[in-house]
Design a protein around this motif. Structure first.
Motif, short mmCIF file in Angstrom:
data_model
loop_
_atom_site.label_atom_id
_atom_site.label_comp_id
_atom_site.label_asym_id
_atom_site.label_seq_id
_atom_site.Cartn_x
_atom_site.Cartn_y
_atom_site.Cartn_z
N TYR A 69 0.68 -9.73 3.17
CA TYR A 69 -0.65 -10.43 2.45
C TYR A 69 -1.47 -11.15 3.44
N GLY A 70 -2.45 -11.44 3.48
CA GLY A 70 -3.44 -12.19 4.12
C GLY A 70 -4.77 -12.38 3.42
N LEU A 71 -5.91 -12.28 4.07
CA LEU A 71 -7.18 -12.19 3.57
C LEU A 71 -7.24 -11.32 2.50
N THR A 72 -6.79 -9.90 2.84
CA THR A 72 -6.46 -8.79 1.73
C THR A 72 -5.24 -8.38 1.83
N MET A 73 -4.71 -7.62 0.89
CA MET A 73 -3.35 -7.12 0.76
C MET A 73 -3.35 -5.84 1.56
N LYS A 74 -2.59 -5.64 2.54
CA LYS A 74 -2.51 -4.60 3.31
C LYS A 74 -1.07 -4.08 3.52
N TYR A 75 -0.89 -2.70 3.98
CA TYR A 75 0.31 -2.38 4.36
C TYR A 75 0.68 -2.03 5.86
N LYS A 76 1.86 -2.06 6.17
CA LYS A 76 1.85 -1.88 7.60
C LYS A 76 1.55 -0.62 8.13
N LYS A 77 0.91 -0.51 9.50
CA LYS A 77 0.32 0.52 9.85
C LYS A 77 1.40 1.67 9.82
N CYS A 78 0.74 2.76 9.23
CA CYS A 78 1.44 4.11 9.11
C CYS A 78 1.14 5.35 9.83
N GLU A 79 1.69 5.66 10.72
CA GLU A 79 1.45 6.95 11.62
C GLU A 79 1.51 8.31 10.86
N ALA A 80 2.07 8.24 9.70
CA ALA A 80 2.46 9.42 9.12
C ALA A 80 1.40 10.01 8.38
N PHE A 81 0.41 9.44 7.87
CA PHE A 81 -0.73 9.95 7.27
C PHE A 81 -1.75 11.00 8.03
N GLN A 82 -1.95 11.91 7.27
CA GLN A 82 -2.87 13.01 7.74
C GLN A 82 -4.19 12.94 6.86
N ILE A 83 -5.23 13.03 7.65
CA ILE A 83 -6.64 13.01 6.94
C ILE A 83 -7.59 14.42 7.18
N GLN A 84 -7.78 15.23 6.41
CA GLN A 84 -8.41 16.36 6.82
C GLN A 84 -9.84 16.49 5.83
#
Length: 93
Positions: A69-84
């Motif tokens: 939590y902070g200014l917005t809710m976010k998740y820990k950085k994840c290196e396992a995502f792929q974007i195509q």
């Protein structure tokens, strides 16, 4: 319906301390005048991303979705995502 992360441990009411951490546009008389435009911009941005790109996880890699939590809710950085890209871009002649 309120997401479970904003409920008290008993699950019967909204936890103000958790819910106030994610208010992007404020409340009451100090509420952002551009909220409606901002929400539509977010909607258009996200739908364009989902229409144009394919999001997935690399097989066999763990993902930690513990919220931060902070200014917005976010998740820990994840290196396992792929974007195509979903569709090949047409080149101009």
């Amino acid at each position: 319906m309120v997401p479970e992360r904003f409920l008290t441990p008993t699950g019967t009411e909204v936890s103000r301390t958790e819910s106030e951490k994610v208010l992007s546009f404020g409340l009451g008389k100090r509420r952002c005048l551009g909220e409606v435009i901002g929400r539509w911009e977010i909607f258009l941005f996200l739908t364009t991303l989902l229409q144009q790109l394919h999001f997935s996880l690399r097989p066999g890699e763990p993902v930690d979705i513990t919220p931060q939590y902070g200014l917005t809710m976010k998740y820990k950085k994840c290196e396992a995502f792929q974007i195509q890209q979903r569709f090949a871009m047409k080149s101009s002649p």
